[in-house]
Design a protein around this motif. Structure first.
Motif, PDB file in Angstrom:
ATOM      1  N   ARG A 147     -12.923  14.619 -14.284  1.00  0.00           N
ATOM      2  CA  ARG A 147     -13.350  15.283 -13.052  1.00  0.00           C
ATOM      3  C   ARG A 147     -14.050  14.296 -12.123  1.00  0.00           C
ATOM      4  O   ARG A 147     -13.735  14.219 -10.918  1.00  0.00           O
ATOM      5  CB  ARG A 147     -14.266  16.467 -13.387  1.00  0.00           C
ATOM      6  N   SER A 190       0.981  14.595  -0.728  1.00  0.00           N
ATOM      7  CA  SER A 190      -0.051  14.398  -1.742  1.00  0.00           C
ATOM      8  C   SER A 190      -1.375  14.995  -1.241  1.00  0.00           C
ATOM      9  O   SER A 190      -2.045  14.426  -0.357  1.00  0.00           O
ATOM     10  CB  SER A 190      -0.236  12.903  -2.040  1.00  0.00           C
ATOM     11  N   ARG A 191      -1.769  16.119  -1.832  1.00  0.00           N
ATOM     12  CA  ARG A 191      -2.992  16.815  -1.439  1.00  0.00           C
ATOM     13  C   ARG A 191      -3.659  17.413  -2.680  1.00  0.00           C
ATOM     14  O   ARG A 191      -3.014  17.701  -3.675  1.00  0.00           O
ATOM     15  CB  ARG A 191      -2.695  17.924  -0.422  1.00  0.00           C
ATOM     16  N   ARG A 192      -4.948  17.592  -2.560  1.00  0.00           N
ATOM     17  CA  ARG A 192      -5.691  18.217  -3.633  1.00  0.00           C
ATOM     18  C   ARG A 192      -5.533  19.739  -3.555  1.00  0.00           C
ATOM     19  O   ARG A 192      -4.892  20.269  -2.638  1.00  0.00           O
ATOM     20  CB  ARG A 192      -7.172  17.820  -3.550  1.00  0.00           C
ATOM     21  N   ASP A 193      -6.126  20.404  -4.552  1.00  0.00           N
ATOM     22  CA  ASP A 193      -6.015  21.864  -4.578  1.00  0.00           C
ATOM     23  C   ASP A 193      -6.653  22.514  -3.352  1.00  0.00           C
ATOM     24  O   ASP A 193      -6.221  23.591  -2.904  1.00  0.00           O
ATOM     25  CB  ASP A 193      -6.680  22.408  -5.857  1.00  0.00           C
ATOM     26  N   ASN A 194      -7.664  21.879  -2.775  1.00  0.00           N
ATOM     27  CA  ASN A 194      -8.313  22.442  -1.578  1.00  0.00           C
ATOM     28  C   ASN A 194      -7.618  22.037  -0.293  1.00  0.00           C
ATOM     29  O   ASN A 194      -8.128  22.327   0.808  1.00  0.00           O
ATOM     30  CB  ASN A 194      -9.783  22.023  -1.534  1.00  0.00           C
ATOM     31  N   GLY A 195      -6.452  21.316  -0.409  1.00  0.00           N
ATOM     32  CA  GLY A 195      -5.694  20.899   0.758  1.00  0.00           C
ATOM     33  C   GLY A 195      -6.113  19.565   1.316  1.00  0.00           C
ATOM     34  O   GLY A 195      -5.519  19.095   2.318  1.00  0.00           O
ATOM     35  N   TYR A 233      -6.591   9.898  -8.565  1.00  0.00           N
ATOM     36  CA  TYR A 233      -5.926  11.209  -8.541  1.00  0.00           C
ATOM     37  C   TYR A 233      -4.441  11.057  -8.222  1.00  0.00           C
ATOM     38  O   TYR A 233      -3.592  11.738  -8.795  1.00  0.00           O
ATOM     39  CB  TYR A 233      -6.606  12.107  -7.505  1.00  0.00           C
ATOM     40  N   ALA A 244      -4.405  18.965 -14.305  1.00  0.00           N
ATOM     41  CA  ALA A 244      -5.408  19.496 -13.379  1.00  0.00           C
ATOM     42  C   ALA A 244      -6.065  18.400 -12.563  1.00  0.00           C
ATOM     43  O   ALA A 244      -6.730  18.692 -11.557  1.00  0.00           O
ATOM     44  CB  ALA A 244      -6.472  20.276 -14.158  1.00  0.00           C
ATOM     45  N   TYR A 245      -5.849  17.131 -12.977  1.00  0.00           N
ATOM     46  CA  TYR A 245      -6.542  16.024 -12.321  1.00  0.00           C
ATOM     47  C   TYR A 245      -5.590  14.922 -11.859  1.00  0.00           C
ATOM     48  O   TYR A 245      -6.012  13.770 -11.714  1.00  0.00           O
ATOM     49  CB  TYR A 245      -7.594  15.431 -13.262  1.00  0.00           C
ATOM     50  N   ASP A 247      -1.911  14.120  -9.110  1.00  0.00           N
ATOM     51  CA  ASP A 247      -1.117  14.606  -7.984  1.00  0.00           C
ATOM     52  C   ASP A 247       0.260  15.077  -8.454  1.00  0.00           C
ATOM     53  O   ASP A 247       1.072  14.263  -8.913  1.00  0.00           O
ATOM     54  CB  ASP A 247      -0.984  13.467  -6.971  1.00  0.00           C
ATOM     55  N   PRO A 248       0.598  16.362  -8.322  1.00  0.00           N
ATOM     56  CA  PRO A 248       1.919  16.840  -8.745  1.00  0.00           C
ATOM     57  C   PRO A 248       3.053  16.302  -7.876  1.00  0.00           C
ATOM     58  O   PRO A 248       4.171  16.107  -8.353  1.00  0.00           O
ATOM     59  CB  PRO A 248       1.808  18.366  -8.638  1.00  0.00           C
TER      60      PRO A 248
END
Length: 295
Positions: A147, A190-195, A233, A244-245, A247-248
């Protein structure tokens, strides 16, 4: 007197001589007296028995060999006789040992085609030995946790992520263009879960140097991040393995590009802090007559 006596005795002897043969013959015929007991058994033993067939005696002289005759040629072989000699059965192969088979002729050699190496380097058992810096980064991730290691504020500052690619020799122009297009699209995907955006910028180009030390790499990319946390990430595997950590979007690109790539080189470095300062701020800090704060 004497003469008469001898005549009388002679007559009696003569009479007795004639009677005796008749008495003996009658006794023999009646079976009362055996004829010459000592001689009869010998005579019967020597005499051949008429009830038994005479056995031919073997000549004591050299045997006469019959003249040889040519063997008669048989008209046909017996039905039960095999036409050919039975074949000797081959010895059974021991258990667990393959019986050698006839080797078919080798096919004509075909031109070798380079095959893709699979996914991009993932740190598996076949990956090259890790360098000191790579081991330090992985140890850091294990110590502080994923994290914190992938947080946007982890070690802020510009980070360059250089990627060089060597493509499959049989790749088409359209396929190569699609690989490049998808890589460049990561700047917005490429973005995090919060955009929050992960990549600050991407630039690319084709190898054009003439030094001859390019090692066959054909396409280069320079990806810039605003922190080591963003870089961590984005990179994901093999350092970060928890979905969860990482980039998909970048993970999906690696799976798409793997069949077209036979070599990848990655090199990261961080820009010194003074190189990323704003020009006006840097000028103000070095303006003559201004005291600089210590600390």
């Amino acid at each position: 007197m004497t003469v008469r006596y001898w005549r009388t005795m002679a007559g009696r002897k003569a009479a007795g001589a004639g009677i005796l043969p008749r008495v003996v013959l009658g006794a023999v015929l009646s079976g009362v007296v055996p004829v010459m007991g000592g001689i009869a058994p010998q005579a019967r033993a020597d005499a051949p028995d008429a009830s038994v067939a005479p056995t031919p005696t073997t000549a004591t002289g050299p045997a006469v060999q019959p003249a040889p005759t040519a063997p008669a040629t048989p008209a046909a072989a017996p039905a039960t006789a095999p036409a050919t000699a039975p074949a000797t059965p081959a010895p059974a192969a021991p258990s667990g040992v393959a019986t050698p088979q006839a080797t078919p002729p080798a096919p004509a050699p075909t031109p070798a085609t380079a095959a893709p190496t699979g996914p991009l380097p993932s740190g598996g058992p076949d990956a090259p030995e890790l360098g000191e810096e790579a081991r330090a980064v992985r140890l850091q991730a294990a110590q502080i946790g994923l994290r914190a290691f992938t947080a946007a504020g982890f070690h802020p500052g510009k980070v360059r992520h250089i990627v060089l690619m060597r493509f499959l020799p049989t790749i088409t122009d359209a396929q190569r263009a699609e690989v490049v297009r998808r890589f460049m699209a990561l700047a917005r995907l490429s973005r995090r879960d919060n955009g929050q955006q992960v990549i600050a910028s991407i630039e690319t180009g084709v190898q054009m140097g003439g030094e001859g030390v390019d090692q066959g790499f054909e396409q280069g990319f320079i990806v810039t991040f605003n922190s080591e946390g963003d870089r961590n990430y984005y990179v994901g595997k093999p350092v970060v393995t928890d979905p969860a950590y990482f980039d998909p979007a970048h993970e999906a690109f690696k799976k798409f590009a793997a069949p077209y790539i036979i070599g990848v080189l990655v090199f990261d470095y961080a820009l010194p802090s003074h190189q990323v300062q704003h020009p006006r701020r840097a000028a103000a800090l070095t303006r003559p007559g201004m005291a600089q704060q210590q600390g």
